[in-house]
Design a protein around this motif. Sequence first.
Motif, PDB file in Angstrom:
ATOM      1  N   LEU A 114     -76.683  25.969  15.538  1.00  0.00           N
ATOM      2  CA  LEU A 114     -75.533  25.777  16.419  1.00  0.00           C
ATOM      3  C   LEU A 114     -75.968  25.565  17.864  1.00  0.00           C
ATOM      4  CD1 LEU A 114     -73.224  28.609  15.003  1.00  0.00           C
ATOM      5  CD2 LEU A 114     -73.235  26.184  14.386  1.00  0.00           C
ATOM      6  N   SER A 115     -75.281  24.676  18.579  1.00  0.00           N
ATOM      7  CA  SER A 115     -75.594  24.464  19.998  1.00  0.00           C
ATOM      8  C   SER A 115     -74.366  23.920  20.728  1.00  0.00           C
ATOM      9  CB  SER A 115     -76.779  23.493  20.154  1.00  0.00           C
ATOM     10  OG  SER A 115     -76.473  22.254  19.559  1.00  0.00           O
ATOM     11  N   LEU A 116     -74.332  24.166  22.038  1.00  0.00           N
ATOM     12  CA  LEU A 116     -73.219  23.713  22.878  1.00  0.00           C
ATOM     13  C   LEU A 116     -73.744  23.206  24.210  1.00  0.00           C
ATOM     14  CD1 LEU A 116     -70.670  26.647  22.385  1.00  0.00           C
ATOM     15  CD2 LEU A 116     -70.296  24.272  21.679  1.00  0.00           C
ATOM     16  N   ARG A 117     -72.941  22.409  24.895  1.00  0.00           N
ATOM     17  CA  ARG A 117     -73.243  22.035  26.278  1.00  0.00           C
ATOM     18  C   ARG A 117     -73.242  23.301  27.125  1.00  0.00           C
ATOM     19  NH1 ARG A 117     -69.911  17.030  28.940  1.00  0.00           N
ATOM     20  NH2 ARG A 117     -70.227  18.249  30.833  1.00  0.00           N
ATOM     21  N   PRO A 118     -74.032  23.358  28.182  1.00  0.00           N
ATOM     22  CA  PRO A 118     -74.156  24.596  28.965  1.00  0.00           C
ATOM     23  C   PRO A 118     -72.818  25.183  29.419  1.00  0.00           C
ATOM     24  CG  PRO A 118     -75.786  23.005  29.687  1.00  0.00           C
ATOM     25  CD  PRO A 118     -74.921  22.301  28.680  1.00  0.00           C
ATOM     26  N   GLU A 119     -71.866  24.331  29.829  1.00  0.00           N
ATOM     27  CA  GLU A 119     -70.576  24.833  30.314  1.00  0.00           C
ATOM     28  C   GLU A 119     -69.832  25.572  29.201  1.00  0.00           C
ATOM     29  OE1 GLU A 119     -71.669  21.727  30.262  1.00  0.00           O
ATOM     30  OE2 GLU A 119     -71.196  20.635  32.101  1.00  0.00           O
ATOM     31  N   ALA A 120     -69.850  24.989  28.012  1.00  0.00           N
ATOM     32  CA  ALA A 120     -69.144  25.590  26.879  1.00  0.00           C
ATOM     33  C   ALA A 120     -69.882  26.833  26.396  1.00  0.00           C
ATOM     34  CB  ALA A 120     -69.013  24.571  25.746  1.00  0.00           C
ATOM     35  N   PHE A 121     -71.205  26.783  26.448  1.00  0.00           N
ATOM     36  CA  PHE A 121     -72.018  27.938  26.046  1.00  0.00           C
ATOM     37  C   PHE A 121     -71.653  29.154  26.904  1.00  0.00           C
ATOM     38  CE2 PHE A 121     -75.737  30.655  26.374  1.00  0.00           C
ATOM     39  CZ  PHE A 121     -76.143  30.782  25.055  1.00  0.00           C
ATOM     40  N   ALA A 122     -71.606  28.951  28.226  1.00  0.00           N
ATOM     41  CA  ALA A 122     -71.284  30.049  29.151  1.00  0.00           C
ATOM     42  C   ALA A 122     -69.854  30.553  28.923  1.00  0.00           C
ATOM     43  CB  ALA A 122     -71.451  29.583  30.593  1.00  0.00           C
ATOM     44  N   ALA A 123     -68.939  29.624  28.687  1.00  0.00           N
ATOM     45  CA  ALA A 123     -67.530  30.009  28.484  1.00  0.00           C
ATOM     46  C   ALA A 123     -67.351  30.750  27.157  1.00  0.00           C
ATOM     47  CB  ALA A 123     -66.638  28.775  28.522  1.00  0.00           C
ATOM     48  N   LEU A 124     -68.158  30.407  26.175  1.00  0.00           N
ATOM     49  CA  LEU A 124     -68.080  31.107  24.891  1.00  0.00           C
ATOM     50  C   LEU A 124     -68.572  32.550  25.047  1.00  0.00           C
ATOM     51  CD1 LEU A 124     -67.701  31.319  21.824  1.00  0.00           C
ATOM     52  CD2 LEU A 124     -69.966  30.283  21.540  1.00  0.00           C
ATOM     53  N   GLU A 125     -69.606  32.738  25.836  1.00  0.00           N
ATOM     54  CA  GLU A 125     -70.103  34.108  26.070  1.00  0.00           C
ATOM     55  C   GLU A 125     -69.002  34.969  26.677  1.00  0.00           C
ATOM     56  OE1 GLU A 125     -74.897  34.221  26.545  1.00  0.00           O
ATOM     57  OE2 GLU A 125     -73.697  34.767  28.287  1.00  0.00           O
ATOM     58  N   LYS A 126     -68.308  34.404  27.664  1.00  0.00           N
ATOM     59  CA  LYS A 126     -67.222  35.157  28.321  1.00  0.00           C
ATOM     60  C   LYS A 126     -66.102  35.453  27.330  1.00  0.00           C
ATOM     61  CE  LYS A 126     -67.985  33.469  32.984  1.00  0.00           C
ATOM     62  NZ  LYS A 126     -67.646  32.405  33.911  1.00  0.00           N
ATOM     63  N   LEU A 127     -65.768  34.464  26.528  1.00  0.00           N
ATOM     64  CA  LEU A 127     -64.700  34.647  25.530  1.00  0.00           C
ATOM     65  C   LEU A 127     -65.092  35.742  24.530  1.00  0.00           C
ATOM     66  CD1 LEU A 127     -61.970  33.186  24.513  1.00  0.00           C
ATOM     67  CD2 LEU A 127     -63.454  32.131  22.821  1.00  0.00           C
ATOM     68  N   GLY A 128     -66.320  35.645  24.025  1.00  0.00           N
ATOM     69  CA  GLY A 128     -66.800  36.610  23.038  1.00  0.00           C
ATOM     70  C   GLY A 128     -66.851  38.023  23.603  1.00  0.00           C
ATOM     71  N   GLN A 129     -67.285  38.109  24.858  1.00  0.00           N
ATOM     72  CA  GLN A 129     -67.390  39.409  25.510  1.00  0.00           C
ATOM     73  C   GLN A 129     -65.997  40.040  25.684  1.00  0.00           C
ATOM     74  OE1 GLN A 129     -69.492  39.173  29.238  1.00  0.00           O
ATOM     75  NE2 GLN A 129     -70.324  41.230  28.935  1.00  0.00           N
ATOM     76  N   ALA A 130     -65.034  39.227  26.109  1.00  0.00           N
ATOM     77  CA  ALA A 130     -63.668  39.732  26.303  1.00  0.00           C
ATOM     78  C   ALA A 130     -63.078  40.184  24.969  1.00  0.00           C
ATOM     79  CB  ALA A 130     -62.796  38.643  26.926  1.00  0.00           C
ATOM     80  N   ALA A 131     -63.347  39.419  23.914  1.00  0.00           N
ATOM     81  CA  ALA A 131     -62.844  39.805  22.584  1.00  0.00           C
ATOM     82  C   ALA A 131     -63.469  41.138  22.172  1.00  0.00           C
ATOM     83  CB  ALA A 131     -63.164  38.708  21.571  1.00  0.00           C
TER      84      ALA A 131
END
Length: 265
Positions: A114-131
């Motif tokens: 799995l891989s993402l563009r850096p912007e989406a990668f960073a936003a996914l970390e924030k989303l996952g952390q909040a969840a």
Amino acid sequence: MKKLTVALILTSLLFGNACAKSIVKKDSNPDIEKLNRVLAGMSQKCKDAIPNGDAEEFLADLYKVLDSEKECSSSDLSPFYLIDKKHYVGADYVPKGLIHLEKNPYYEINKNNLSLRPEAFAALEKLGQAAKNDGVTLTVSSTYRSYEYQKNLFQYWVSVDGLEEAERESAREGTSQHQLGMALDFAPVDDAFDKTPGGQWVYKHAAEYGWSLSFPQGYEDVTGFRWECWHFRYIGVEACRFQKKWFSDVQQFMIEFLNSWKSNN
Ligand SMILES: [Zn+2]
């Protein structure tokens, strides 16, 4: 007099309302005239999705969205790039700087490719952390897909479900948001995700972290795809707000609008 509604602007354009015309002239805001032109070219369904409101407020929100585009790399495609059954990217398009998803404290991954563009990668970390903070663990099942991979995947679904069904759920090569490296599927990749704690949590909170549901229920004739409760695209927080406030929370309408706005001079 600045209280123009989007619907009124349209009316003034389509039916030549003299009063509204003079208001536009007095304000001499060329962007209101441009808004007229762009909205007039949108589909009727999109126009119907736009609520009445203040045109200048609409434009102020639009400027914020266009400004937020700068948070994404200018050397790659816009986060609002229009890709659908009619708008393609080439076989050679690969997002720049794809980041590989590793095991991490924020969310689960169920594959190693799995891989993402850096912007989406960073936003996914924030989303996952909040969840996680709310006691919910999200599992990511699919992210960037190459043109070739998508080609094989589509053929696979044709062999399983037949062409007609495959067209409703799987994109042909070059037309998938996954090739942009800014979209992902959560697990389970089926309707069951809707009822999981992860599904319930992301519907409520994804937009706070810039993630937008791409294929909502009841819009297959607009998006080209049936409801995919598991598929989200990263477009940024401002665009998620704009989409919700002015486009009935339908990503396709908003992205079509932004595409027209940018190409209209
Ligand atoms: Zn997907």
